[in-house]
Design a protein around this motif. Structure first.
Motif, short mmCIF file in Angstrom:
data_model
loop_
_atom_site.label_atom_id
_atom_site.label_comp_id
_atom_site.label_asym_id
_atom_site.label_seq_id
_atom_site.Cartn_x
_atom_site.Cartn_y
_atom_site.Cartn_z
N THR A 250 -2.47 -9.25 3.67
CA THR A 250 -2.69 -10.05 4.89
C THR A 250 -1.57 -9.91 5.91
N VAL B 158 0.91 -11.88 5.78
CA VAL B 158 1.43 -13.25 5.83
C VAL B 158 1.99 -13.58 4.44
N ARG C 253 -9.64 -14.05 3.33
CA ARG C 253 -9.04 -12.77 2.92
C ARG C 253 -9.78 -12.13 1.74
N SER D 91 -4.99 -7.83 7.02
CA SER D 91 -4.42 -7.09 8.14
C SER D 91 -5.08 -5.71 8.27
N GLN E 27 -0.09 -18.53 3.64
CA GLN E 27 -1.48 -18.17 3.87
C GLN E 27 -2.36 -19.42 3.87
N LYS E 28 -3.34 -19.39 4.74
CA LYS E 28 -4.30 -20.49 4.86
C LYS E 28 -5.69 -19.98 4.46
N THR F 52 -6.84 -17.20 6.73
CA THR F 52 -6.01 -16.00 6.92
C THR F 52 -6.83 -14.75 6.62
N SER F 53 -6.82 -13.81 7.57
CA SER F 53 -7.55 -12.55 7.44
C SER F 53 -6.69 -11.48 6.80
#
Length: 192
Positions: A15, A17, A60, A29, A22-23, A26-27
């Motif tokens: 990600t 992150v 993710r 990357s 991370q949430k 969160t995508s």
């Protein structure tokens, strides 16, 4: 005759992150998308036939599952049972039973519950898809917990297992022996 279900445990792609930041939204990357594509290509090369992928509901994991599903034209089923748990992401974040016994017991309980739910879910999935390859896209803590439980290792050993982004681990479920066998762990050779 025994039928073996192969559970392809896949940690979501990178990600960019830090784990603890991370949430759920969160995508992965751009690098993570490449990782997921390389993993999908490896799975296709090795002639895995993934008809269904079970995925965590976190973005993710879903994005990673979508890339792999696109290659196999497979269906994705999302479940919160495979969602990440927010404790024990690394040995340095583990609370000590000596310095904070209450926090340690609380985290241990969370991990046990998540582990039990995930393993029972995968047992049911293994019976439902007997003799098939099933994709399971989830998170590092869940994979560590599943593998520790499947091998009969103590929960405390979970922090000693490394599970990299876009890695592949394979558990085989033997319906006659009714147990899991680890045949591959944390493979990232497709990322080289």
């Amino acid at each position: 005759m025994a039928k073996v279900t192969r559970l392809l445990l896949i940690r979501h792609a990178y990600t960019g992150v830090k784990e603890r930041l991370q949430k759920p939204t969160t995508s992965i990357s751009a690098e993570g998308k490449i990782q997921a594509q390389k993993l999908a290509a490896k799975l296709l090369e090795t002639e895995n036939k993934i008809h269904i992928i079970y995925s965590s509901k976190l973005k993710r994991a879903v994005e990673t599952a979508q890339i792999i599903a696109g290659v196999f034209n497979s269906k994705i089923k999302k479940t919160k049972t495979l969602n990440e748990i927010g404790v024990w992401t690394s040995p340095t974040q583990l609370h000590s039973p000596k310095t904070s016994p209450e926090k340690y017991e609380e985290e241990l309980g969370l991990l046990h519950r998540a582990q039990d739910m995930a393993v029972e879910f995968l047992r049911a999935v293994s019976f439902e898809h007997l003799g098939e390859d099933v994709g399971v896209v989830t998170h590092g803590n869940i994979i560590r917990g599943i593998i520790a439980e499947a091998l009969g290792a103590g929960v405390e050993t979970v922090v000693r297992l490394t599970v990299n982004n876009a890695s592949l681990s394979i558990l085989e479920y033997d319906n006659l022996g009714e147990f899991f066998r680890l045949s591959l762990f944390n493979d990232t050779s497709h990322l080289d």
